[in-house]
Design a protein around this motif. Structure first.
Motif, PDB file in Angstrom:
ATOM      1  N   PRO A  51       0.731  -1.136   0.130  1.00  0.00           N
ATOM      2  CA  PRO A  51      -0.003   0.193   0.041  1.00  0.00           C
ATOM      3  C   PRO A  51       0.832   1.214   0.127  1.00  0.00           C
ATOM      4  CG  PRO A  51      -0.961  -1.587   1.282  1.00  0.00           C
ATOM      5  CD  PRO A  51       0.236  -2.154   0.861  1.00  0.00           C
ATOM      6  N   GLY A  52       1.977   1.122   0.760  1.00  0.00           N
ATOM      7  CA  GLY A  52       2.688   2.335   0.579  1.00  0.00           C
ATOM      8  C   GLY A  52       3.564   2.712  -0.652  1.00  0.00           C
ATOM      9  N   THR A  53       3.906   1.549  -1.227  1.00  0.00           N
ATOM     10  CA  THR A  53       4.633   1.553  -2.359  1.00  0.00           C
ATOM     11  C   THR A  53       3.703   2.130  -3.592  1.00  0.00           C
ATOM     12  OG1 THR A  53       6.004  -0.148  -2.025  1.00  0.00           O
ATOM     13  CG2 THR A  53       5.568   0.199  -4.325  1.00  0.00           C
ATOM     14  N   ILE A  54       2.587   1.707  -3.548  1.00  0.00           N
ATOM     15  CA  ILE A  54       1.271   2.068  -4.567  1.00  0.00           C
ATOM     16  C   ILE A  54       1.150   3.561  -4.403  1.00  0.00           C
ATOM     17  CG2 ILE A  54      -0.985   1.928  -4.973  1.00  0.00           C
ATOM     18  CD1 ILE A  54      -0.832  -1.358  -4.296  1.00  0.00           C
ATOM     19  N   GLY A  55       1.167   3.940  -2.956  1.00  0.00           N
ATOM     20  CA  GLY A  55       0.826   5.452  -2.748  1.00  0.00           C
ATOM     21  C   GLY A  55       2.076   6.345  -3.354  1.00  0.00           C
ATOM     22  N   VAL A  56       3.175   5.760  -3.283  1.00  0.00           N
ATOM     23  CA  VAL A  56       4.407   6.768  -3.871  1.00  0.00           C
ATOM     24  C   VAL A  56       4.075   6.806  -5.081  1.00  0.00           C
ATOM     25  CG1 VAL A  56       6.820   6.620  -4.020  1.00  0.00           C
ATOM     26  CG2 VAL A  56       5.804   6.153  -1.906  1.00  0.00           C
ATOM     27  N   ILE A  91      -6.483  -3.246  -0.618  1.00  0.00           N
ATOM     28  CA  ILE A  91      -5.737  -2.170  -1.553  1.00  0.00           C
ATOM     29  C   ILE A  91      -4.814  -2.737  -2.632  1.00  0.00           C
ATOM     30  CG2 ILE A  91      -3.666  -0.468  -1.631  1.00  0.00           C
ATOM     31  CD1 ILE A  91      -4.685   0.240   1.426  1.00  0.00           C
ATOM     32  N   LEU A  92      -4.245  -3.987  -2.293  1.00  0.00           N
ATOM     33  CA  LEU A  92      -3.170  -4.709  -3.415  1.00  0.00           C
ATOM     34  C   LEU A  92      -4.301  -5.418  -4.300  1.00  0.00           C
ATOM     35  CD1 LEU A  92      -0.771  -7.112  -1.420  1.00  0.00           C
ATOM     36  CD2 LEU A  92      -0.238  -4.873  -2.206  1.00  0.00           C
ATOM     37  N   ARG A  93      -5.450  -5.872  -4.001  1.00  0.00           N
ATOM     38  CA  ARG A  93      -6.330  -6.316  -4.728  1.00  0.00           C
ATOM     39  C   ARG A  93      -6.962  -5.268  -5.940  1.00  0.00           C
ATOM     40  NH1 ARG A  93      -9.940  -8.251  -1.406  1.00  0.00           N
ATOM     41  NH2 ARG A  93      -8.642  -9.744  -1.121  1.00  0.00           N
ATOM     42  N   ASP A  94      -7.264  -4.201  -5.382  1.00  0.00           N
ATOM     43  CA  ASP A  94      -7.835  -3.178  -6.178  1.00  0.00           C
ATOM     44  C   ASP A  94      -6.848  -2.719  -7.320  1.00  0.00           C
ATOM     45  OD1 ASP A  94     -10.111  -3.138  -4.724  1.00  0.00           O
ATOM     46  OD2 ASP A  94      -9.436  -1.302  -3.537  1.00  0.00           O
ATOM     47  N   PHE A  95      -5.489  -2.692  -6.714  1.00  0.00           N
ATOM     48  CA  PHE A  95      -4.165  -2.074  -7.734  1.00  0.00           C
ATOM     49  C   PHE A  95      -4.050  -3.251  -8.694  1.00  0.00           C
ATOM     50  CE2 PHE A  95       0.108  -1.461  -8.371  1.00  0.00           C
ATOM     51  CZ  PHE A  95       0.176  -0.072  -9.018  1.00  0.00           C
ATOM     52  N   ALA A  98      10.721   1.331  -4.598  1.00  0.00           N
ATOM     53  CA  ALA A  98       9.511   0.403  -5.167  1.00  0.00           C
ATOM     54  C   ALA A  98       8.739   1.262  -5.962  1.00  0.00           C
ATOM     55  CB  ALA A  98       9.165  -0.619  -4.078  1.00  0.00           C
ATOM     56  N   GLY A  99       8.072   2.139  -5.408  1.00  0.00           N
ATOM     57  CA  GLY A  99       7.279   3.099  -6.258  1.00  0.00           C
ATOM     58  C   GLY A  99       7.832   3.741  -7.559  1.00  0.00           C
ATOM     59  N   PHE A 100       9.225   3.981  -7.486  1.00  0.00           N
ATOM     60  CA  PHE A 100      10.075   4.518  -8.726  1.00  0.00           C
ATOM     61  C   PHE A 100      10.097   3.386  -9.324  1.00  0.00           C
ATOM     62  CE2 PHE A 100      13.687   5.407 -11.001  1.00  0.00           C
ATOM     63  CZ  PHE A 100      13.397   6.834 -11.310  1.00  0.00           C
ATOM     64  N   ILE A 101      10.405   2.128  -9.215  1.00  0.00           N
ATOM     65  CA  ILE A 101      10.555   0.790 -10.293  1.00  0.00           C
ATOM     66  C   ILE A 101       9.269   0.737 -10.835  1.00  0.00           C
ATOM     67  CG2 ILE A 101      10.949  -1.435 -10.278  1.00  0.00           C
ATOM     68  CD1 ILE A 101      12.884  -1.171  -7.999  1.00  0.00           C
ATOM     69  N   MET A 102       8.215   0.729  -9.846  1.00  0.00           N
ATOM     70  CA  MET A 102       6.851   0.502 -10.524  1.00  0.00           C
ATOM     71  C   MET A 102       6.469   1.379 -11.811  1.00  0.00           C
ATOM     72  SD  MET A 102       3.981   0.093  -7.705  1.00  0.00           S
ATOM     73  CE  MET A 102       3.776  -1.404  -6.997  1.00  0.00           C
ATOM     74  N   GLY A 103       6.860   2.709 -11.668  1.00  0.00           N
ATOM     75  CA  GLY A 103       6.975   3.546 -12.900  1.00  0.00           C
ATOM     76  C   GLY A 103       7.778   3.561 -13.990  1.00  0.00           C
ATOM     77  N   THR A 104       8.951   3.382 -13.508  1.00  0.00           N
ATOM     78  CA  THR A 104      10.012   3.138 -14.687  1.00  0.00           C
ATOM     79  C   THR A 104      10.851   1.955 -14.741  1.00  0.00           C
ATOM     80  OG1 THR A 104      11.812   3.625 -13.036  1.00  0.00           O
ATOM     81  CG2 THR A 104      10.519   5.447 -13.780  1.00  0.00           C
ATOM     82  N   GLY A 105      10.721   0.835 -14.074  1.00  0.00           N
ATOM     83  CA  GLY A 105      11.385  -0.335 -14.558  1.00  0.00           C
ATOM     84  C   GLY A 105      12.996  -0.047 -14.289  1.00  0.00           C
ATOM     85  N   LYS A 106      13.367   0.791 -13.548  1.00  0.00           N
ATOM     86  CA  LYS A 106      14.743   1.281 -13.205  1.00  0.00           C
ATOM     87  C   LYS A 106      14.993   1.554 -11.626  1.00  0.00           C
ATOM     88  CE  LYS A 106      15.588   2.920 -18.034  1.00  0.00           C
ATOM     89  NZ  LYS A 106      16.113   1.825 -18.537  1.00  0.00           N
ATOM     90  N   LEU A 107      16.257   1.542 -11.428  1.00  0.00           N
ATOM     91  CA  LEU A 107      16.576   1.855 -10.098  1.00  0.00           C
ATOM     92  C   LEU A 107      18.092   2.290 -10.024  1.00  0.00           C
ATOM     93  CD1 LEU A 107      15.542   2.546  -7.234  1.00  0.00           C
ATOM     94  CD2 LEU A 107      16.427   0.306  -6.511  1.00  0.00           C
ATOM     95  N   LEU A 108      18.598   3.418  -9.281  1.00  0.00           N
ATOM     96  CA  LEU A 108      19.840   3.760  -9.274  1.00  0.00           C
ATOM     97  C   LEU A 108      20.568   2.963  -7.949  1.00  0.00           C
ATOM     98  CD1 LEU A 108      22.427   5.907  -9.994  1.00  0.00           C
ATOM     99  CD2 LEU A 108      21.236   7.338  -8.465  1.00  0.00           C
ATOM    100  N   ILE A 109      21.457   2.349  -8.313  1.00  0.00           N
ATOM    101  CA  ILE A 109      22.224   1.628  -6.887  1.00  0.00           C
ATOM    102  C   ILE A 109      23.781   1.666  -7.079  1.00  0.00           C
ATOM    103  CG2 ILE A 109      20.010  -0.001  -6.856  1.00  0.00           C
ATOM    104  CD1 ILE A 109      22.346  -2.324  -7.875  1.00  0.00           C
ATOM    105  N   LYS A 110      24.199   1.337  -6.051  1.00  0.00           N
ATOM    106  CA  LYS A 110      25.532   1.298  -5.755  1.00  0.00           C
ATOM    107  C   LYS A 110      26.228  -0.111  -5.813  1.00  0.00           C
ATOM    108  CE  LYS A 110      27.981   2.113  -1.927  1.00  0.00           C
ATOM    109  NZ  LYS A 110      28.465   2.739  -0.633  1.00  0.00           N
ATOM    110  N   VAL A 111      27.160  -0.405  -6.692  1.00  0.00           N
ATOM    111  CA  VAL A 111      27.674  -1.597  -6.866  1.00  0.00           C
ATOM    112  C   VAL A 111      28.410  -2.172  -5.688  1.00  0.00           C
ATOM    113  CG1 VAL A 111      29.250  -3.095  -8.053  1.00  0.00           C
ATOM    114  CG2 VAL A 111      28.090  -1.310  -9.380  1.00  0.00           C
ATOM    115  N   PRO A 112      27.963  -3.100  -5.059  1.00  0.00           N
ATOM    116  CA  PRO A 112      28.257  -3.516  -3.777  1.00  0.00           C
ATOM    117  C   PRO A 112      29.781  -4.524  -4.007  1.00  0.00           C
ATOM    118  CG  PRO A 112      26.590  -5.033  -4.167  1.00  0.00           C
ATOM    119  CD  PRO A 112      26.453  -4.106  -5.442  1.00  0.00           C
ATOM    120  N   ALA A 113      30.720  -4.387  -3.026  1.00  0.00           N
ATOM    121  CA  ALA A 113      31.969  -5.214  -3.216  1.00  0.00           C
ATOM    122  C   ALA A 113      31.518  -6.304  -2.515  1.00  0.00           C
ATOM    123  CB  ALA A 113      33.022  -4.371  -2.050  1.00  0.00           C
TER     124      ALA A 113
END
Length: 447
Positions: free
Chosen positions: A48-53, A91-95, A164-179
């Motif tokens: 629900p929070g992700t959908i809200g974002v 909320i999940l069901r409606d979405f 997660a809300g950003f991914i929902m809209g774009t399918g992308k995310l900015l991340i730092k490569v972990p060691a």
């Protein structure tokens, strides 16, 4: 000059996955990169929070980037009369309906989970069982134990609602490569040890912040001989060491499991022999013994033997970490022919695991027969149940300051309910042995 050197340098499994997902030939730890996401998972607590974002940032009528790459799994606070918890699933069901989400594992009849053909149970185990975890892919989930899926040779990690809300809209995310920290587990696994003992041993050695924002890569002959479910246990608890993700190189065991559950193509990648690691840690598993994490931290390690004077009030076998079919098989091996001295909760992770309890046999008896004969509480409806505390009426929730031996993954104060309850994290072997004696017990007494 720098670039040429970089290309010559070997990469780890995770670096290769992230390079491919970002459309680059090389990435290095510490670099910030945009990655294309193969799958986004969210559940009833964070959904629900992700959908809200998503609605706030992309518009009330916005469409998700790909309705076939989002998995919605109600699993956390399900079998409860709590109105807010139930509203979350609505909320999940409606979405799901509004966005035509292909993979929504719905539940409508809470009184009888079996009447819900789509309901699965715990997200991390369901993702694997439904063929959503594939080598070489990038999976994000709004749950810290999403790193469970690293067992399949993919990059899988937990994120917050905003990401997660950003991914929902774009399918992308900015991340730092972990060691990458490499853990080499060699030697023959003794018959009284399980993957849970190994990961508790490691967390005890490096601490709950020992792998902060790093990849924990598990390798060695002990890992190669593990089943997929045991590998999942190792990767599941990487987050308890602060890790960004865990990973295990895919092999025939992986391919067999995945191909039986999906026909989607995937591309396995492997760590180069000249890859650079942040650190290397070597273990001879044959020399280890059953361990527990004492209250109130997953790195508060002790051997099960050292805690044999700790009286317990209950045992709990369940969760994404300890509620898979093999976890119950291991518990049944110990419990068979014995009676439990404390209330013992059996919480299968998914509907599939629940069915297995009534089908799979150990020495002529089904697992559920063994549990019931031993005096355990009847197997519960599959869900996260008391692992995350939940509303007061949650099955197995600790509403009193009692002591519990549990196959779950966290034992911080209040994690399973009451803030003064004490939780000893343990393998299914150790949890079952402790249930029989009423004290924290080394399973070698029964195996």
């Amino acid at each position: 000059m720098h670039k040429k050197n970089a290309i010559a340098m070997g990469m780890t499994l995770v670096e290769k996955i992230l390079a491919k997902a970002s459309g680059r030939s090389v990435v290095e730890p510490g670099e910030n990169i945009w990655v294309n996401v193969d799958l986004l998972m969210t559940h009833d607590v964070c959904g629900p929070g992700t959908i809200g974002v998503f609605k706030r940032e992309f518009g009330a009528d916005a469409k998700v980037w790909d309705p076939e790459k989002i998995v919605l799994i109600p699993d956390h606070y399900i079998f409860t009369a709590d109105a807010r918890a139930n509203r979350n699933v609505d909320i999940l069901r409606d979405f799901a309906k509004e966005q035509s989400i292909k993979y929504f594992y719905d539940i409508t009849d809470l009184s009888n989970f079996k009447a819900n053909p789509d309901y699965k149970g715990v997200c991390h185990v369901a993702l694997a069982q439904e063929g959503h975890t594939r080598p070489g892919e990038v999976l994000f989930g709004t749950d810290s134990h999403t790193c469970n899926a690293g067992a399949f040779g993919q990059f899988a990690t937990g994120i917050g609602n905003t990401d997660a809300g950003f991914i929902m809209g774009t399918g992308k995310l900015l991340i730092k490569v972990p060691a990458t920290m490499r853990f080499v587990l060699n030697g023959e696994m003794p018959p009284y040890l399980l993957a849970k003992d190994l990961i508790l041993q490691i967390i005890g050695d490096i601490s709950v912040s020992g792998a902060t924002y790093r990849t924990m890569e598990f390798t060695g002959e002990a890992v190669e001989r593990m089943t997929m479910e045991e590998r999942m246990t190792l990767c599941n608890m990487v987050i308890e060491a602060g890790g960004k993700n865990g990973t295990i190189a895919p092999d025939e065991t992986t391919f067999e499991y995945v191909r039986a559950r999906t026909d989607k193509p995937f591309e396995a990648v492997y760590t180069d022999s000249d890859a650079k690691f942040y650190s290397e840690h070597h273990y001879d598993v044959s020399k280890l013994e059953p361990v527990v994490a004492q209250p109130h931290s997953p790195d508060n390690r002790a051997t099960a033997r050292e805690c044999s004077n700790v009286k317990i009030n209950r045992a709990y076998i369940g969760s994404c970490t300890g509620g898979k079919t093999e976890d119950f098989f291991h518990a049944a091996q110990v419990l068979k022919g014995h009676k439990v001295k404390v209330p013992t909760y059996i919480v299968p992770a998914t509907q599939k695991v629940y069915e297995d309890l009534f089908k799979i046999k150990y020495q002529e008896q089904t697992l559920s027969e063994i549990f019931l004969e031993a005096g355990c509480i009847e197997p519960a409806a599959p869900s996260c149940a008391a692992c995350l505390g939940g509303p007061k009426d949650t099955f197995g929730r600790m509403n009193e300051p009692e002591i519990c031996v549990s196959t779950t993954n966290r034992n911080f104060p209040g994690r399973m309910g009451h803030k003064e309850a004490g939780i000893y994290l343990a393998s299914p072997f150790t949890a079952a042995a402790s249930a029989i004696t009423g004290y924290v017990t080394d399973p070698r007494e029964f195996l």
